[in-house]
Design a protein around this motif. Structure first.
Motif, PDB file in Angstrom:
ATOM      1  N   LEU A 187       0.819  -1.205   0.000  1.00 37.49           N
ATOM      2  CA  LEU A 187       0.000   0.000   0.000  1.00 37.49           C
ATOM      3  C   LEU A 187       0.856   1.260   0.000  1.00 37.49           C
ATOM      4  CD1 LEU A 187      -1.562  -2.387   1.659  1.00 37.49           C
ATOM      5  CD2 LEU A 187      -3.123  -0.563   2.275  1.00 37.49           C
ATOM      6  N   TYR A 188       0.334   2.296  -0.639  1.00 39.60           N
ATOM      7  CA  TYR A 188       0.953   3.621  -0.607  1.00 39.60           C
ATOM      8  C   TYR A 188      -0.171   4.645  -0.623  1.00 39.60           C
ATOM      9  CZ  TYR A 188      -0.148   4.626  -5.489  1.00 39.60           C
ATOM     10  OH  TYR A 188      -0.818   4.890  -6.665  1.00 39.60           O
ATOM     11  N   ASP A 189       0.166   5.886  -0.332  1.00 39.28           N
ATOM     12  CA  ASP A 189      -0.858   6.927  -0.257  1.00 39.28           C
ATOM     13  C   ASP A 189      -0.891   7.754  -1.539  1.00 39.28           C
ATOM     14  OD1 ASP A 189      -2.640   8.327   2.046  1.00 39.28           O
ATOM     15  OD2 ASP A 189      -1.899   9.805   0.617  1.00 39.28           O
ATOM     16  N   VAL A 190      -2.081   7.928  -2.092  1.00 40.42           N
ATOM     17  CA  VAL A 190      -2.227   8.672  -3.342  1.00 40.42           C
ATOM     18  C   VAL A 190      -2.498  10.158  -3.111  1.00 40.42           C
ATOM     19  CG1 VAL A 190      -3.047   6.686  -4.640  1.00 40.42           C
ATOM     20  CG2 VAL A 190      -4.697   8.151  -3.481  1.00 40.42           C
ATOM     21  N   ASP A 191      -2.757  10.535  -1.857  1.00 45.74           N
ATOM     22  CA  ASP A 191      -3.154  11.916  -1.558  1.00 45.74           C
ATOM     23  C   ASP A 191      -2.000  12.767  -1.064  1.00 45.74           C
ATOM     24  OD1 ASP A 191      -5.839  11.356  -2.212  1.00 45.74           O
ATOM     25  OD2 ASP A 191      -6.180  10.518  -0.216  1.00 45.74           O
ATOM     26  N   ARG A 192      -0.823  12.515  -1.572  1.00 45.01           N
ATOM     27  CA  ARG A 192       0.364  13.239  -1.152  1.00 45.01           C
ATOM     28  C   ARG A 192       1.133  13.712  -2.384  1.00 45.01           C
ATOM     29  NH1 ARG A 192       2.964  11.537   3.517  1.00 45.01           N
ATOM     30  NH2 ARG A 192       4.147  13.451   3.196  1.00 45.01           N
ATOM     31  N   PRO A 193       1.860  14.819  -2.284  1.00 42.01           N
ATOM     32  CA  PRO A 193       2.774  15.190  -3.371  1.00 42.01           C
ATOM     33  C   PRO A 193       3.826  14.106  -3.614  1.00 42.01           C
ATOM     34  CG  PRO A 193       2.446  17.026  -1.859  1.00 42.01           C
ATOM     35  CD  PRO A 193       1.814  15.833  -1.215  1.00 42.01           C
ATOM     36  N   LEU A 194       4.095  13.302  -2.557  1.00 38.72           N
ATOM     37  CA  LEU A 194       5.082  12.235  -2.656  1.00 38.72           C
ATOM     38  C   LEU A 194       4.539  10.984  -3.346  1.00 38.72           C
ATOM     39  CD1 LEU A 194       6.463  12.452   0.997  1.00 38.72           C
ATOM     40  CD2 LEU A 194       7.758  12.995  -1.066  1.00 38.72           C
ATOM     41  N   ALA A 195       3.294  10.995  -3.761  1.00 38.48           N
ATOM     42  CA  ALA A 195       2.640   9.784  -4.246  1.00 38.48           C
ATOM     43  C   ALA A 195       3.414   9.054  -5.345  1.00 38.48           C
ATOM     44  CB  ALA A 195       1.223  10.098  -4.711  1.00 38.48           C
ATOM     45  N   PRO A 196       3.935   9.726  -6.386  1.00 33.89           N
ATOM     46  CA  PRO A 196       4.654   8.982  -7.422  1.00 33.89           C
ATOM     47  C   PRO A 196       5.883   8.251  -6.883  1.00 33.89           C
ATOM     48  CG  PRO A 196       4.035  11.154  -8.220  1.00 33.89           C
ATOM     49  CD  PRO A 196       3.768  11.152  -6.748  1.00 33.89           C
ATOM     50  N   ARG A 197       6.605   8.892  -5.973  1.00 31.75           N
ATOM     51  CA  ARG A 197       7.786   8.247  -5.401  1.00 31.75           C
ATOM     52  C   ARG A 197       7.388   7.112  -4.462  1.00 31.75           C
ATOM     53  NH1 ARG A 197      10.803  13.067  -2.744  1.00 31.75           N
ATOM     54  NH2 ARG A 197      12.375  11.492  -2.272  1.00 31.75           N
ATOM     55  N   SER A 198       6.317   7.312  -3.711  1.00 31.75           N
ATOM     56  CA  SER A 198       5.837   6.248  -2.831  1.00 31.75           C
ATOM     57  C   SER A 198       5.361   5.052  -3.645  1.00 31.75           C
ATOM     58  CB  SER A 198       4.700   6.760  -1.946  1.00 31.75           C
ATOM     59  OG  SER A 198       5.177   7.698  -1.001  1.00 31.75           O
ATOM     60  N   ARG A 199       4.725   5.333  -4.774  1.00 37.63           N
ATOM     61  CA  ARG A 199       4.261   4.223  -5.606  1.00 37.63           C
ATOM     62  C   ARG A 199       5.447   3.450  -6.178  1.00 37.63           C
ATOM     63  NH1 ARG A 199       2.505   1.354  -9.604  1.00 37.63           N
ATOM     64  NH2 ARG A 199       0.299   0.786  -9.700  1.00 37.63           N
ATOM     65  N   ALA A 200       6.498   4.159  -6.562  1.00 41.76           N
ATOM     66  CA  ALA A 200       7.694   3.483  -7.075  1.00 41.76           C
ATOM     67  C   ALA A 200       8.321   2.598  -5.994  1.00 41.76           C
ATOM     68  CB  ALA A 200       8.701   4.507  -7.570  1.00 41.76           C
ATOM     69  N   LEU A 201       8.368   3.092  -4.763  1.00 41.31           N
ATOM     70  CA  LEU A 201       8.871   2.292  -3.647  1.00 41.31           C
ATOM     71  C   LEU A 201       7.983   1.067  -3.444  1.00 41.31           C
ATOM     72  CD1 LEU A 201      10.537   1.723  -1.077  1.00 41.31           C
ATOM     73  CD2 LEU A 201       9.057   3.360   0.126  1.00 41.31           C
ATOM     74  N   ALA A 202       6.668   1.277  -3.437  1.00 41.37           N
ATOM     75  CA  ALA A 202       5.736   0.173  -3.234  1.00 41.37           C
ATOM     76  C   ALA A 202       5.871  -0.885  -4.323  1.00 41.37           C
ATOM     77  CB  ALA A 202       4.303   0.704  -3.189  1.00 41.37           C
ATOM     78  N   GLN A 203       6.044  -0.454  -5.572  1.00 45.07           N
ATOM     79  CA  GLN A 203       6.174  -1.415  -6.666  1.00 45.07           C
ATOM     80  C   GLN A 203       7.459  -2.224  -6.539  1.00 45.07           C
ATOM     81  OE1 GLN A 203       3.806  -2.138  -9.351  1.00 45.07           O
ATOM     82  NE2 GLN A 203       5.179  -3.884  -9.006  1.00 45.07           N
ATOM     83  N   SER A 204       8.546  -1.560  -6.148  1.00 41.35           N
ATOM     84  CA  SER A 204       9.811  -2.268  -5.962  1.00 41.35           C
ATOM     85  C   SER A 204       9.685  -3.306  -4.843  1.00 41.35           C
ATOM     86  CB  SER A 204      10.922  -1.269  -5.639  1.00 41.35           C
ATOM     87  OG  SER A 204      12.174  -1.926  -5.517  1.00 41.35           O
TER      88      SER A 204
END
Length: 260
Positions: free
Chosen positions: A146-163
């Protein structure tokens, strides 16, 4: 990973003994990672039973995995910070924070906010929270991150989550317990409140979580603790080691890519 003379309590006034402990890797650190072992102390999390009838609480599996992740990250040249390094919560709780044997909702919120504060105090480059899923039907299985989509950090968090998701699935396959891919998903489906952002990953909420985490973050749920076969495979020294290796590799791959 016991607390050693080389470890540092980042803010002894704000955290309980064993809470928010940093293990620096040296002057040439490749970065800092906050490793959060979900639940702890009076908060057991979910509970599962292995095929041979052994009962395992979530808190008793997230901690050894988190300790092993931190150890691997240090070996790889990262500074590791643990939100809790013992069976207890990393935050200080009072006697009235536990009612009928369980942590109150307010105390649980305070504990989660303290974990966020620990990540920020550490100036972590990434936050990884280790949990395990649960469901009423013991046949349900699968891995999700899981990652949060409601943050400016969302794209980087999604990349971390996918890895993390990619490496965890590879690790479970190596363990001989391949799990269906439930994917990298929006954290609203896993919120403690049943909807909305997870405290660890989400944006600030005035009066509740005034200071959100300042780094990309993800929460892993590699398998369902309530699936006896899955739990049997991972609740062993080998299972913990393989899962920890997968999580640490996921973090390392992400941070290496970030620096390119």
């Amino acid at each position: 990973m016991p607390v050693t003379p080389s470890s540092i309590v980042l803010d002894a006034r704000s955290f309980a003994p064993g809470g928010c402990i940093a293990f620096p890797s040296g002057p040439a650190s490749r970065g800092t990672v906050l490793v959060d072992a979900g639940h702890g102390g009076p908060d057991p999390g979910s509970v599962g039973t292995t095929l041979d009838g052994r009962t395992v609480a979530e808190k008793d599996l997230t901690l050894p995995v988190a300790l092993a992740v931190a150890s691997r990250l240090r070996t790889a040249g990262f500074s590791a910070v643990l939100s809790r390094s013992t069976d207890e919560l990393g935050s200080t709780i009072e006697s009235d924070d536990v009612q009928n044997g369980s942590l109150t909702t307010a105390a649980s919120q305070e504990d989660l906010v303290a974990r966020v504060r620990c990540a920020n105090v550490a100036r972590a480059d990434a936050l990884v929270s280790v949990h395990f899923n649960s469901f009423d039907d013991p046949a349900v299985t699968g891995s999700e991150t899981l990652y949060d989509v409601d943050r400016p950090l969302a794209p980087r968090s999604r990349a971390l989550a996918q890895s993390l998701q990619t490496n965890i699935r590879a690790g479970l396959a190596a363990l001989g317990e391949p799990s269906p891919d439930r994917g990298v998903i929006d954290d609203s489906s896993g919120s403690e409140a049943g909807g909305g952002d997870l405290v660890l990953l989400g944006p600030g909420v005035p009066g509740s979580n005034d200071e959100p985490s300042a780094m990309p973050g993800a929460l892993v749920e590699p398998l369902f603790l309530t699936n006896p076969a899955d739990l049997t495979a991972v609740a062993t020294p080998r299972g913990v080691d393989i899962l920890a290796g997968a999580i640490s590799s996921g973090v390392e791959d992400y941070l290496d890519e970030e620096r390119r």
